[in-house]
Design a protein around this motif. Structure first.
Motif, short mmCIF file in Angstrom:
data_model
loop_
_atom_site.label_atom_id
_atom_site.label_comp_id
_atom_site.label_asym_id
_atom_site.label_seq_id
_atom_site.Cartn_x
_atom_site.Cartn_y
_atom_site.Cartn_z
N ASP A 598 43.48 14.45 -16.56
CA ASP A 598 42.55 15.09 -17.50
C ASP A 598 41.11 14.98 -17.02
OD1 ASP A 598 44.54 15.91 -19.22
OD2 ASP A 598 44.46 14.11 -20.45
N LEU A 599 40.73 13.79 -16.52
CA LEU A 599 39.35 13.59 -16.07
C LEU A 599 39.03 14.47 -14.87
CD1 LEU A 599 36.68 12.18 -16.43
CD2 LEU A 599 37.55 10.27 -15.03
N VAL A 600 39.96 14.62 -13.96
CA VAL A 600 39.74 15.48 -12.79
C VAL A 600 39.46 16.91 -13.24
CG1 VAL A 600 40.88 16.57 -10.82
CG2 VAL A 600 41.03 14.10 -11.13
N ARG A 601 40.25 17.42 -14.20
CA ARG A 601 40.03 18.79 -14.70
C ARG A 601 38.66 18.92 -15.34
NH1 ARG A 601 42.63 20.74 -18.63
NH2 ARG A 601 43.43 18.81 -19.55
N VAL A 602 38.25 17.90 -16.11
CA VAL A 602 36.95 17.95 -16.80
C VAL A 602 35.80 17.94 -15.78
CG1 VAL A 602 35.39 16.68 -18.33
CG2 VAL A 602 37.81 16.93 -18.92
N LEU A 603 35.87 17.04 -14.83
CA LEU A 603 34.79 16.94 -13.85
C LEU A 603 34.72 18.17 -12.95
CD1 LEU A 603 35.10 13.15 -12.92
CD2 LEU A 603 33.33 14.25 -14.31
N LEU A 604 35.87 18.76 -12.63
CA LEU A 604 35.86 20.01 -11.87
C LEU A 604 35.11 21.10 -12.63
CD1 LEU A 604 39.47 20.32 -10.37
CD2 LEU A 604 37.32 20.43 -9.10
N SER A 605 35.37 21.20 -13.94
CA SER A 605 34.73 22.26 -14.75
C SER A 605 33.23 22.05 -14.88
CB SER A 605 35.38 22.31 -16.14
OG SER A 605 35.06 21.15 -16.88
N LEU A 606 32.76 20.75 -14.81
CA LEU A 606 31.34 20.46 -15.02
C LEU A 606 30.53 20.40 -13.72
CD1 LEU A 606 31.67 17.68 -17.75
CD2 LEU A 606 30.98 20.06 -18.10
N SER A 607 31.22 20.20 -12.58
CA SER A 607 30.46 20.01 -11.34
C SER A 607 30.82 20.97 -10.22
CB SER A 607 30.65 18.57 -10.84
OG SER A 607 32.02 18.34 -10.52
N CYS A 608 31.97 21.63 -10.32
CA CYS A 608 32.41 22.48 -9.20
C CYS A 608 32.65 23.93 -9.61
CB CYS A 608 33.69 21.93 -8.58
SG CYS A 608 33.54 20.25 -7.97
N SER A 620 31.55 18.55 -2.64
CA SER A 620 32.79 19.25 -2.25
C SER A 620 33.36 19.97 -3.47
CB SER A 620 33.81 18.26 -1.69
OG SER A 620 34.15 17.31 -2.69
N LYS A 621 34.45 20.70 -3.23
CA LYS A 621 35.07 21.45 -4.33
C LYS A 621 36.29 20.76 -4.92
CE LYS A 621 33.45 26.04 -3.12
NZ LYS A 621 33.81 27.46 -2.89
N SER A 622 36.42 19.49 -4.60
CA SER A 622 37.52 18.69 -5.16
C SER A 622 36.97 17.38 -5.68
CB SER A 622 38.60 18.45 -4.11
OG SER A 622 38.06 17.72 -3.02
N ILE A 623 37.75 16.74 -6.54
CA ILE A 623 37.31 15.50 -7.16
C ILE A 623 38.06 14.34 -6.51
CG2 ILE A 623 37.13 14.20 -9.32
CD1 ILE A 623 35.37 16.68 -9.22
N SER A 624 37.25 13.31 -6.13
CA SER A 624 37.82 12.09 -5.55
C SER A 624 37.42 10.90 -6.40
CB SER A 624 37.31 11.91 -4.12
OG SER A 624 37.68 10.65 -3.62
N THR A 625 38.20 9.83 -6.34
CA THR A 625 37.91 8.63 -7.15
C THR A 625 36.66 7.90 -6.66
OG1 THR A 625 39.41 7.36 -5.74
CG2 THR A 625 40.33 8.28 -7.78
N THR A 626 36.15 8.30 -5.52
CA THR A 626 34.94 7.65 -4.99
C THR A 626 33.68 8.48 -5.24
OG1 THR A 626 35.32 8.70 -2.83
CG2 THR A 626 36.25 6.49 -3.17
N ASP A 627 33.85 9.62 -5.94
CA ASP A 627 32.70 10.51 -6.17
C ASP A 627 31.70 9.88 -7.14
OD1 ASP A 627 33.75 12.37 -4.49
OD2 ASP A 627 34.54 13.68 -6.05
N VAL A 628 30.43 10.32 -7.01
CA VAL A 628 29.35 9.90 -7.91
C VAL A 628 28.79 11.15 -8.56
CG1 VAL A 628 27.11 8.74 -8.09
CG2 VAL A 628 28.81 7.93 -6.44
N PHE A 629 28.51 11.04 -9.87
CA PHE A 629 28.05 12.21 -10.63
C PHE A 629 26.69 11.93 -11.25
CE2 PHE A 629 32.60 12.24 -10.42
CZ PHE A 629 32.90 13.55 -10.09
N GLU A 630 25.87 12.97 -11.28
CA GLU A 630 24.51 12.86 -11.80
C GLU A 630 24.21 14.07 -12.68
OE1 GLU A 630 19.92 12.57 -10.10
OE2 GLU A 630 21.62 12.55 -8.73
N PHE A 631 23.51 13.84 -13.80
CA PHE A 631 23.15 14.93 -14.71
C PHE A 631 22.19 15.88 -14.00
CE2 PHE A 631 20.42 16.71 -18.11
CZ PHE A 631 21.40 17.43 -18.79
N ASN A 632 22.51 17.18 -14.04
CA ASN A 632 21.69 18.20 -13.38
C ASN A 632 20.63 18.69 -14.37
OD1 ASN A 632 20.63 20.25 -11.84
ND2 ASN A 632 22.45 21.58 -11.94
N SER A 633 19.49 18.03 -14.35
CA SER A 633 18.43 18.36 -15.32
C SER A 633 17.78 19.70 -15.03
CB SER A 633 17.36 17.26 -15.33
OG SER A 633 16.81 17.14 -14.02
N LYS A 634 17.95 20.20 -13.83
CA LYS A 634 17.34 21.47 -13.45
C LYS A 634 18.24 22.68 -13.77
CE LYS A 634 14.37 19.79 -9.71
NZ LYS A 634 14.16 18.53 -10.39
#
Length: 734
Positions: A598-608, A620-634
């Protein structure tokens, strides 16, 4: 002193013979009015009367009765017969008709002369009446001698008329009346001496015609000639044949012109039944129905030809869709089912108009549609395609209520042709749930109710009980939400909360997510609703389906604030970034307690995906357990509100529906077997299987192997047992 004058027999006979001679003379002259001199008539009547009332031995009643017989016998043999035998062909008929008319007049006058005998002597002795004596004499002395020749001439004239010639119908009618009257009160003579031969000739005549016409004429031309022939034969009965001949005559004509060539006629290459249906020849199809309808089993080959043609056209539609699917094209249920509905409407018009709503053609249409309506297209069953069509239909706006209702009627008719009704119900229920929960702004409650009501009318209340429950749930949920809002003094957590309470028994099974860690504001909302719900009922337990929730969140981006329409999962992920700028994948999953998928699907929709609300490292266009995410304020968009779609879970919904239905079928078969055995107690294997198939066939086409497996399973569970003496017999275990 008065003295009675005795009239002896010879003296009276002289007077009688003089009167008979005068009567014969008058008849031969054929004057316009056949009248005997009144004086002579009175003398004759009085003489015969006196001869009858004289006392024994001068009572001559018996001798006069015999004399009457001699007179009519002599007239028939010596006057009528020779005149008729001298003639041939049509002249024979004319002479026979003329002499028959003379004979009737002759007998009529004699009956007046011998009236006293008729009134007193004959009833006392129970003798045949004067008319019977006269008719017998004519039959024996004239009719039996000339009937063969007369019959041959009459049949020849009828054949001549069949070929288009004009004949004297009145003459034929008079001659055939001789055949009827010679039966002495019955029509046996007419049947034996004329009708039998006429029917044989008719059979031969129309066999020749059929043989020629079927080679020379098209199907419509042949039917026109056949209809005309039948009409003319019925006219002949009206004009000169006995009424009892009609049904036999018509039966022979139908047999030779229609029954014997039915297969050849209906299958004519360019003009047969299929060509008439293809070319919309309504008049010819109506004529075909009129011709074959009166014939016992006559409509069966017509209905069969109709069935074959409809099935051929339907199979062509399915083949076209299957070929398109094989070439990679998407199977559009809206298009395919629409074409099938059009096909059904087209041929239903023929059934109602050309074939007069006859049950044979309703059955043929049903059998034809069952052939191709149960074929798969591109991996989709007909039940799924029909459910998809209904989904598209009920989502569409712009159609009038009348148009929607007409299409719904056609859908329900098609449903009757689908063998897997339970599979349609499950697919339809899934689609209905999606419409009610996620496309509620497109849902027309009246249209949904119309559809369910019509399905219920055809399939029964049990079939639609869950569908009705779902619609009712939505209505009750609105009222419940209204009550919840009215009970609040302030917004819990500062959030507008809308909850839809569903009854588990009505809706498809959904994955629950009670372990999800919600933000504090959302927890306050949930607790507030739980508290309110507890005041209304303490008999039911709430299970929260966060995976199906929707949130409207205001995103504070540097360029401008934007309203985001998100799923609950997406919303709780974004809320984590209210307190921090960056989060790793591991931190997100630990804080939310979401599953990896479920988390992979959610993060894909918000970042890719299309709207990148989160920035991801690495990009990248895939989600890995080592990825880091940051709010895109722009992040920015030209729209003030955007909907961020989330990919559906990687579940084969079609496969899951089929598996669920298969499981339900096992339960249905078990229940059916137990119900049958509880009622019958003892049953042979074959009867149990056949009764089970019969009872379940309305919902689905049960697999024989599955029934056998369920029987074995019920034996292991001690519901049934095999008979000790015969293993093919089952006993119910009470």
């Amino acid at each position: 002193m008065y003295r009675e004058t005795i009239i002896d027999f010879e003296q009276g006979c002289k007077c009688l013979e003089a009167g008979v001679s005068e009567l014969k003379r008058i008849l031969e002259e054929e004057t316009s009015e056949t009248r005997i001199d009144p004086k002579q008539y009175l003398e004759l009547y009085t003489t015969i009367y006196n001869m009858c009332i004289q006392k024994h031995p001068h009572d001559h009643s018996q001798r006069l009765y015999n004399k009457y017989h001699d007179i009519v016998e002599h007239y028939a043999k010596k006057t009528v017969l020779p005149c008729v035998q001298q003639k041939h062909d049509e002249y024979l008929l004319r002479e026979l008709s003329r002499r028959w008319d003379h004979y009737k007049v002759f007998v009529n006058w004699l009956s007046h002369f011998f009236n006293y005998l008729e009134r007193f002597f004959i009833p006392q002795r129970n003798y045949p009446s004067l008319l019977e004596v006269a008719m017998k004499s004519f039959r024996d002395r004239v009719y039996l001698e000339v009937q063969v020749n007369a019959k041959d001439v009459v049949i020849a004239l009828i054949d001549k008329e069949r070929e288009g010639a004009q004949i004297d119908r009145e003459l034929v009618k008079n001659v055939l009346n001789v055949f009827v009257q010679s039966g002495m009160g019955t029509i046996e003579k007419y049947k034996e001496d004329f009708e039998m031969f006429l029917l044989e000739d008719t059979e031969s005549y129309y066999a020749r015609k059929a043989s020629r016409w079927i080679q020379e004429c098209s199907c419509p031309e042949y039917m026109i000639k056949s209809e005309e022939s039948l009409r003319k034969e019925k006219e002949r009965v009206i004009h000169y044949l006995h009424s009892s001949t009609e049904c036999k005559l018509v039966e022979i004509v139908e047999k030779e012109l229609l029954v014997s060539v039915a297969k050849h006629l209906l299958e004519k290459e360019h003009s047969g039944c299929s060509a008439l249906l293809r070319d919309d020849k309504v008049d010819d199809l109506s004529r075909m129905y009129r011709l074959y309808h009166p014939i016992p089993k006559g409509l069966e080959p017509v209905a069969d030809a109709f069935r074959i043609h409809v099935a051929r056209e339907g199979n062509a539609l399915i083949k076209q869709a299957q070929d398109a699917a094989a070439n990679g094209s998407l199977v559009e249920a809206q298009v395919l089912v629409g074409k099938i509905i059009d096909l059904h409407e087209k041929y239903m018009v023929y059934v109602l108009d050309c074939f007069k709503n006859h049950t044979f053609f309703h059955k043929a249409l049903k059998e034809a549609f069952k052939v191709f309506c149960n074929k798969k297209v591109g991996g989709s069953s007909s039940a799924e395609l029909l459910a998809n069509f209904c989904d598209s239909l009920l989502k569409k706006s712009g159609k009038s209520d009348e148009a929607i209702e007409a299409t719904v009627d056609n859908v329900v008719k098609l449903l009757d042709y689908i063998s897997d009704n339970d599979l349609f119900a499950e697919f339809y229920r899934k689609k209905l749930a999606r419409r009610l929960l996620f496309d509620h702004h497109k849902v027309n409650k009246e249209h949904e109710t119309i559809m369910i009501t019509k399905i219920k009318r055809q399939q029964g209340g049990q079939y639609t009980s869950k569908m009705e429950g779902m619609v009712t749930d939505m209505q009750l949920a609105k009222e419940f939400q209204k009550g919840f809002k009215g009970s609040l003094t302030a917004k819990p957590g500062g959030i507008d909360l809308a909850v839809t309470v569903l009854n588990t028994g009505f809706w498809p099974s959904y994955k629950t997510s009670t372990d999800l860690n919600l933000p504090r504001e959302m927890v306050e909302c949930v607790e507030a609703f739980k508290s309110y719900y507890g005041t209304k009922t303490n008999q039911r337990k709430l299970r929260w389906l966060y995976s199906h929730g929707t949130c409207h969140v205001i995103g504070s981006f540097d360029p401008k604030p934007i309203e985001l329409v998100l799923s609950t999962y997406q919303a709780v992920v974004l809320c984590l970034f209210n307190n921090t700028e960056r989060l790793t994948y591991q931190e997100i999953i630990e804080q939310l307690n979401l599953s990896h998928e479920d988390l992979v699907r959610v993060l894909l929709s918000l970042s890719c995906a299309k709207y990148r609300i989160l920035n991801k490292e690495p990009a990248s266009k895939s989600i890995s357990t080592t990825d880091v995410f940051e709010f895109n304020s722009k992040f920015t968009s030209t729209m003030r509100r955007i909907k961020v779609s989330i990919p559906p879970p990687p579940i084969d919904e079609r496969k899951k529906v089929v598996e669920d239905v298969d499981q339900d079928r096992r339960y249905a078969i078990d229940a059916c077997i137990v119900r049958i055995m509880k009622s019958r107690k003892v049953l042979p294997h074959q009867q149990l299987v056949s009764q089970c198939v019969e009872q379940l066939s309305r919902m689905f086409k049960p697999d024989i192997k599955m029934i056998k497996k369920r029987i074995e399973d019920l034996i292991t569970r001690d519901y049934l047992e095999r008979d000790a003496k015969n293993h093919h017999i089952f006993n119910y275990v009470a």
